[in-house]
Scaffold this motif. Sequence first.
Motif, PDB file in Angstrom:
ATOM      1  N   ARG A   1       0.819  -1.218   0.000  1.00 26.34           N
ATOM      2  CA  ARG A   1       0.000   0.000   0.000  1.00 26.34           C
ATOM      3  C   ARG A   1       0.855   1.272   0.000  1.00 26.34           C
ATOM      4  NH1 ARG A   1      -4.282  -1.223   4.582  1.00 26.34           N
ATOM      5  NH2 ARG A   1      -2.578  -2.539   5.313  1.00 26.34           N
TER       6      ARG A   1
ATOM      7  N   HIS B   1      -1.827  -5.043  -4.363  1.00 29.09           N
ATOM      8  CA  HIS B   1      -2.606  -3.814  -4.185  1.00 29.09           C
ATOM      9  C   HIS B   1      -2.576  -2.915  -5.418  1.00 29.09           C
ATOM     10  CE1 HIS B   1      -4.789  -0.800  -2.091  1.00 29.09           C
ATOM     11  NE2 HIS B   1      -3.842   0.083  -2.338  1.00 29.09           N
TER      12      HIS B   1
ATOM     13  N   ASP C   1     -13.400  -6.539  -1.351  1.00 32.30           N
ATOM     14  CA  ASP C   1     -12.238  -5.641  -1.451  1.00 32.30           C
ATOM     15  C   ASP C   1     -10.994  -6.513  -1.558  1.00 32.30           C
ATOM     16  OD1 ASP C   1     -10.869  -3.263  -1.560  1.00 32.30           O
ATOM     17  OD2 ASP C   1     -11.587  -2.508   0.367  1.00 32.30           O
ATOM     18  N   ASP C   2      -9.857  -5.898  -1.924  1.00 31.96           N
ATOM     19  CA  ASP C   2      -8.646  -6.721  -2.013  1.00 31.96           C
ATOM     20  C   ASP C   2      -8.223  -7.200  -0.629  1.00 31.96           C
ATOM     21  OD1 ASP C   2      -7.856  -4.115  -1.334  1.00 31.96           O
ATOM     22  OD2 ASP C   2      -5.951  -4.228  -2.385  1.00 31.96           O
ATOM     23  N   LEU C   3      -8.324  -6.309   0.361  1.00 33.65           N
ATOM     24  CA  LEU C   3      -7.925  -6.717   1.706  1.00 33.65           C
ATOM     25  C   LEU C   3      -8.770  -6.018   2.755  1.00 33.65           C
ATOM     26  CD1 LEU C   3      -5.878  -4.454   3.363  1.00 33.65           C
ATOM     27  CD2 LEU C   3      -4.572  -4.892   1.323  1.00 33.65           C
ATOM     28  N   ILE C   4      -8.838  -6.650   3.911  1.00 33.02           N
ATOM     29  CA  ILE C   4      -9.444  -5.994   5.078  1.00 33.02           C
ATOM     30  C   ILE C   4      -8.327  -5.892   6.106  1.00 33.02           C
ATOM     31  CG2 ILE C   4     -11.243  -6.045   6.838  1.00 33.02           C
ATOM     32  CD1 ILE C   4     -12.849  -7.956   5.054  1.00 33.02           C
ATOM     33  N   SER C   5      -8.002  -4.675   6.484  1.00 31.51           N
ATOM     34  CA  SER C   5      -6.933  -4.484   7.466  1.00 31.51           C
ATOM     35  C   SER C   5      -7.545  -4.122   8.819  1.00 31.51           C
ATOM     36  CB  SER C   5      -5.953  -3.419   6.971  1.00 31.51           C
ATOM     37  OG  SER C   5      -4.924  -3.262   7.909  1.00 31.51           O
ATOM     38  N   THR C   6      -7.824  -2.847   9.041  1.00 31.43           N
ATOM     39  CA  THR C   6      -8.450  -2.467  10.322  1.00 31.43           C
ATOM     40  C   THR C   6      -9.949  -2.759  10.319  1.00 31.43           C
ATOM     41  OG1 THR C   6      -9.029  -0.239   9.588  1.00 31.43           O
ATOM     42  CG2 THR C   6      -6.832  -0.529  10.556  1.00 31.43           C
ATOM     43  N   GLY C   7     -10.501  -2.964   9.143  1.00 31.98           N
ATOM     44  CA  GLY C   7     -11.941  -3.207   9.025  1.00 31.98           C
ATOM     45  C   GLY C   7     -12.751  -1.917   8.923  1.00 31.98           C
ATOM     46  N   GLY C   8     -12.076  -0.765   8.968  1.00 33.18           N
ATOM     47  CA  GLY C   8     -12.785   0.527   8.950  1.00 33.18           C
ATOM     48  C   GLY C   8     -13.602   0.731   7.680  1.00 33.18           C
ATOM     49  N   THR C   9     -13.000   0.448   6.527  1.00 36.43           N
ATOM     50  CA  THR C   9     -13.688   0.644   5.244  1.00 36.43           C
ATOM     51  C   THR C   9     -14.943  -0.222   5.191  1.00 36.43           C
ATOM     52  OG1 THR C   9     -11.509   0.934   4.243  1.00 36.43           O
ATOM     53  CG2 THR C   9     -13.349   0.528   2.723  1.00 36.43           C
TER      54      THR C   9
END
Length: 284
Positions: A90, A121, A209-217
């Motif tokens: 990213r 990404h 989505d491509d990825l979930i990191s913090t989950g905020g989106t």
Amino acid sequence: MNIIAGPASQLLAGRVSEEMGGNLLVTEFKKFPDGELYTRILDGFEDPGIVTIIQSTVSDSDFVALLQLIDACYEASNINVVIPYMGYARQDKRFKSGEPISARAMAGAIKADNVYTVNIHEESILDYFDARAVNLDATPVIGRYIKNMEFENPLIVAPDISATPLARNASVSLGIDYDFLEKTRLSGESVTISPKNVDVKGRDVIIIDDLISTGGTMAEAISLLGEQGASGVFVACVHPVLANNAVIKLFKSGVKGIIATDTIDKGVSVASVAPVIASALCHP
Ligand code: R5P
């Protein structure tokens, strides 16, 4: 072909080996008392021939282990490196002066003949590898998983326009509708976010989505789609990074289920990318 599983990709490497009938080598990983990593490929490595190393780089130490494994294969006639999830991707640009392009730093350190990534990404990162680099698409695997579940009139939705190709690739040829979420400014203070073309009322919506990191989106999108009358909101991603309390955040927003692939081995990694990787290795 000898297949070497890095510490972050044991399950996936096993599955790839099963798919293509590779020779899965046993590798030792441990830490020295000072925290440095020790890596050793144990069996049958006198004449390495063609090797494929499979290792996601979720953490910094995963990246070090990958570099060590590549170096251990120095005498191989051909080295394939599969990075199912590539961390630092990213930071693919210099957003502020003085910053590195971390993706370039990581890619530049990887010495191989062929590199395979999965839904990296940004595809432009492939140019930073000295090796031939190929990005594989795992979204059809997610699409097939969704198709086999008993969803009510499913709709696959991208959380923004840039993720639309993921939604399209997951749904194409399966007869599932797709759309993307669009922000519309109503006034200086108020914006609405809703699917661009399709009404979600009474439908099961899967946000991809491509990825979930913090989950905020995802958390924001789940709440919005719930308010707009979706019967159930699910999330799907290729890379379940799921940092800190991301899973809790998703459930607090009302998610009904989480679907992910095994580029990162988590409890939600229900759809395997092994056939996609095996096919790319068999037909380079
Ligand atoms: C952004 O460009 C990515 O595609 C994801 O939407 C984002 O990285 C997800 O991050 P988070 O889960 O922290 O909102």
